[in-house]
Write an enzyme that holds these catalytic residues in place. Structure first.
Site, short mmCIF file in Angstrom:
data_model
loop_
_atom_site.label_atom_id
_atom_site.label_comp_id
_atom_site.label_asym_id
_atom_site.label_seq_id
_atom_site.Cartn_x
_atom_site.Cartn_y
_atom_site.Cartn_z
N TYR A 35 43.45 -49.50 111.21
CA TYR A 35 44.11 -50.09 110.04
C TYR A 35 43.61 -51.53 109.84
O TYR A 35 42.86 -51.82 108.95
CB TYR A 35 45.63 -50.04 110.18
CG TYR A 35 46.33 -50.43 108.90
CD1 TYR A 35 46.44 -49.52 107.86
CD2 TYR A 35 46.86 -51.70 108.73
CE1 TYR A 35 47.06 -49.86 106.67
CE2 TYR A 35 47.48 -52.06 107.54
CZ TYR A 35 47.58 -51.14 106.52
OH TYR A 35 48.19 -51.50 105.34
N SER B 63 45.04 -46.22 103.25
CA SER B 63 45.43 -47.41 102.51
C SER B 63 44.46 -48.55 102.85
O SER B 63 43.27 -48.44 102.59
CB SER B 63 46.89 -47.77 102.82
OG SER B 63 47.38 -48.72 101.91
N ASP C 92 49.80 -41.78 93.06
CA ASP C 92 49.82 -42.95 93.94
C ASP C 92 49.85 -44.21 93.07
O ASP C 92 48.85 -44.58 92.48
CB ASP C 92 48.60 -42.97 94.86
CG ASP C 92 48.69 -44.05 95.94
OD1 ASP C 92 49.54 -44.94 95.81
OD2 ASP C 92 47.90 -43.99 96.90
N HIS D 78 51.52 -42.29 97.59
CA HIS D 78 50.77 -43.00 98.63
C HIS D 78 50.96 -42.37 100.01
O HIS D 78 50.22 -42.70 100.93
CB HIS D 78 51.21 -44.46 98.66
CG HIS D 78 50.26 -45.37 99.36
ND1 HIS D 78 48.92 -45.48 99.01
CD2 HIS D 78 50.42 -46.21 100.41
CE1 HIS D 78 48.33 -46.34 99.82
NE2 HIS D 78 49.21 -46.80 100.67
#
Length: 711
Positions: free
Chosen positions: A482, A562, A646, A681
């Site tokens: 991430y 993301s 999203d 999302h």
């Protein structure tokens, strides 16, 4: 193009029919991608023109975009459905997924509430029972909201006495919510349904009404138009939403993010306000005083500061002001300025978060991404360190002041999440719920290692796999990352990961800079002009695994969602040969335009924007995945995933990246995009949607690595 595509479809269907008869086995075929029209749009930044040939894909409401989505999905699912063991992977996921899941309980009024899923229900159901030993009953069942599971329960909030509940729902995965109020005794509806609520909690003021936040509804597409000014409202029960009182925000105090909650005694309304995802102002209002003014605790955006609790006039604040790893302070509401703060729990070398329950404070420290929990009283005196069941992630430790038994959960990558009851006076923990999962933890191992990144920084990584792994460089390995927004990746059990491990896979999670694992310094080390550090950390993690023969480029997959989707997109364009497979999910992939959609401008603290300066524009353009796909380069086999609803990271990011890759890919590695319809999302997705998408990702990954069958 159309005839070739039709021929491909007929061929796949024919092979599938042969396989069903048992005389042959189908294999996926990819002859051509759907045609994607190129436009002539150009933007200019500081005198530099930048082409944006797929700008038209940003229009989520156009017939052309919908046609493109349909054609891409047809191509993708024709390919995925022809992978021989895709069905077997789905069966494995379904089998392991099918166990009763019970959440940590919480008490509201006379009832104990908890979420439960009997195994394969699309959404978990909210149950309740009166007292400790009462009869269980279904209180709220989200599976009744829609036939296809696309409407989900987003949040619930109870009034202090438990007699009223407001719950919010999400339709199609959107961040826009509707709010419904019930009387809890008979589940009768109170007043009208509130609409167009976004990025909001529900903060009850007695039984009269509640505070909530939202934006003005955009004039264009509600899924992609910019939403920039957040506003805090008060809704009085029994009145129309159009009569709701504006409390904070709007033209006088424009802020992108505004939130509110009440202290436990309901005396103070606490308001947080911010323009980015890091750093907030902090205000309060004394609700015991008629016509009280909103007063300031923190009047700038230079810290993350929240009110944890109060004792009469005293506020207890958690802050990173002058303490990058956070500390707990107290201050009188009459003189709340930082110069009057008194430290109760000082900053340490480990990142601190605070919860309250049973009249105590619980300090949850993150030590190398692992939980360490200590109990304190309200004078800052340490009572004890809490003995956790193992090495992993502990969460919870919250409850009302009068409750002497509170609950927490514990898990790691090979330990399914279990709930424990903790007595705040004795310090004794007892197992409350242990799930019955078809997964034998004793067959697996999970260990933490440290590796050195490009600039010499030491980075932790947890590697999980079956015991007795053969270190021959041929183990299918997913490296998941991430690296952003001060978010920490801590060990947690996942059915998806368990299925990957059961098939001989390795699962590795490095704790990259940009995250919150080591506090503000770690976060700052991976944002704006330091963003390349995140990608270098990720590349170094992959190289570490390959050098130690866990895997090799031919058996490596990059994964993230993301901001992690950006991570995968940037890594594969910076170093295309480092992995065989790339799985960017709901990614931020157009770094020159991300801030023009929905609430994207609030991410500028992490990324910077192309409008900030020429230097920032050049820095962003140099790694923006959409702008760095080049001709005559062999990119990894790529499965881009997104949702057509999203409205957090709009799907146009993924559409444009996939179009660039399909146009320029120079080798047979497939580039596909899987677009989930009526999905956002990620939050609130149904069980079926998650299982199907995971099966597709695993099948695509293993097939691309040359694995023709599963054991």
């Amino acid at each position: 193009m159309i005839n070739r595509k039709l021929g491909m479809v007929l061929m796949v269907l024919s092979l599938a029919a042969i396989q069903k008869r048992g005389s042959a086995q189908s294999e996926p075929q990819l002859k051509a991608y759907p045609s994607t029209q190129k436009g002539s749009v150009n933007d200019e930044y500081f005198g530099v023109k930048v082409a944006d040939p797929y700008r038209w894909l940003e229009d989520d409401r156009s017939a052309e975009t919908k046609k493109w989505v349909s054609e891409q999905n047809q191509t993708t699912f024709d390919y995925l459905n022809a992978i021989p063991y895709r069905g077997k992977l789905k069966e494995q996921l379904t089998d392991i997924w099918n166990y009763e899941k019970v959440g940590t309980p919480f008490i509201e009024g006379e009832y104990t509430y908890f979420y439960k899923n009997d195994g394969l229900q699309q959404h978990s159901v909210l149950y309740r029972k009166r007292g400790e030993n009462g009869k269980e009953e279904v209180f709220l069942n989200p599976n009744t909201f829609s036939k296809d599971g696309s409407t989900s329960l987003a949040d619930v909030s109870f009034s202090k006495d438990g007699s009223l509940m407001a719950y919010s729902i999400s339709e199609g995965g959107s961040d826009w919510r509707k709010v419904i109020v019930w009387k809890t005794n008979d589940k009768s509806k109170v007043g009208e349904t509130l609409v167009d609520v976004k990025f909001s909690g529900i903060a009850w003021k007695g039984n009269d009404g509640f505070y909530y936040s939202s934006y003005d509804k955009p004039k264009g597409s509600e899924l992609s138009e910019k939403t920039d000014q957040h506003k805090l409202y008060y809704h009085k029960l029994g009145t129309a939403q159009s009569e709701d009182q504006l409390v904070f925000g709007g033209p006088q105090t424009p802020r992108r993010y505004v939130g509110a909650y009440l202290t436990d005694d309901e005396r103070f309304l606490i308001i947080t306000a911010a323009n980015t995802t890091t750093g907030n102002e902090l205000y309060f209002k004394d609700l015991n005083q008629n016509d009280a003014k909103i007063k300031t605790i923190v009047g700038d955006f230079n810290s993350n500061t929240t009110v944890i609790d109060n004792d009469g006039e005293q506020f207890y604040l958690m802050t990173n002001l002058g303490a990058p790893n956070n500390k707990l302070v107290k201050v009188a509401s009459s003189k709340p300025e930082a110069s009057n703060w008194i430290t109760l729990i000082p900053e340490t070398e480990n990142v601190l978060s605070i919860s309250t329950g049973g009249g105590y404070l619980f300090a949850n420290y993150l030590k190398d991404a692992i939980s360490v929990v200590e109990q304190y009283d309200y004078t800052g005196k340490k009572i004890r360190e809490i003995q956790l069941p193992g090495v992993g992630t502990a969460s919870g430790f919250g409850g009302k002041k009068k409750e002497k038994d509170i609950y927490f959960s514990f898990s790691n990558y090979i330990t399914p999440s279990s709930s424990f009851k903790y007595n705040v006076e004795s310090g004794q923990s007892t197992l409350y719920i242990k799930p019955n999962v078809k997964f034998d933890s004793d067959e697996y191992e999970s260990k933490q290692v440290f590796y050195i990144s490009k600039d010499g920084t030491k980075v932790p990584m947890i590697i999980t796999h079956k015991k007795g792994l053969k270190m021959d460089g041929k183990n299918p390995t997913i490296v998941y990352g991430y690296g952003g927004f001060n978010i920490s990746l801590t060990p947690a059990f996942s059915v998806s990961t368990a299925t990957w491990l059961a098939n001989g896979g390795v699962y590795a999670v490095p704790n990259l800079r940009g995250g919150g694992e080591y506090g503000k310094q770690w976060h700052d080390g991976g944002r704006q002009f330091n963003k390349l550090n995140v990608f270098h950390d990720f590349i170094a993690a992959v190289e570490c695994l390959q050098q130690q023969n866990y895997t090799s480029p031919a058996y490596t997959a990059l994964a993230g969602g993301s901001n992690g989707g950006l991570l995968v997109g940037a890594t594969m364009t910076i170093n295309p040969t480092i992995a065989k497979v790339a799985l960017p999910a709901v990614g931020v992939l157009d770094m020159l335009r991300y801030h023009t959609f929905t609430a994207g401008a609030g991410w500028g603290h992490d990324y910077g924007t192309a409008n900030d300066s020429k230097e920032m524009f050049e820095y962003l353009r140099a790694y923006s995945p959409v702008h760095n796909v080049k001709q005559d380069v062999c990119y990894p086999a790529t499965l881009v995933t997104t949702g057509d609803h999203d409205d957090r990271v709009v799907p146009a990011h993924s559409y444009k990246f996939a179009a660039e890759l399909q146009a320029k890919q120079s080798c047979p590695n497939p580039v596909l995009i899987r677009i989930e319809t009526k999905a956002g999302h990620g939050a609130g997705r149904s069980t079926d949607v998650v299982i199907n998408e995971t099966a597709d990702k695993f099948a695509f990954t293993l097939w691309s690595m040359g694995i023709k069958s599963l054991n």
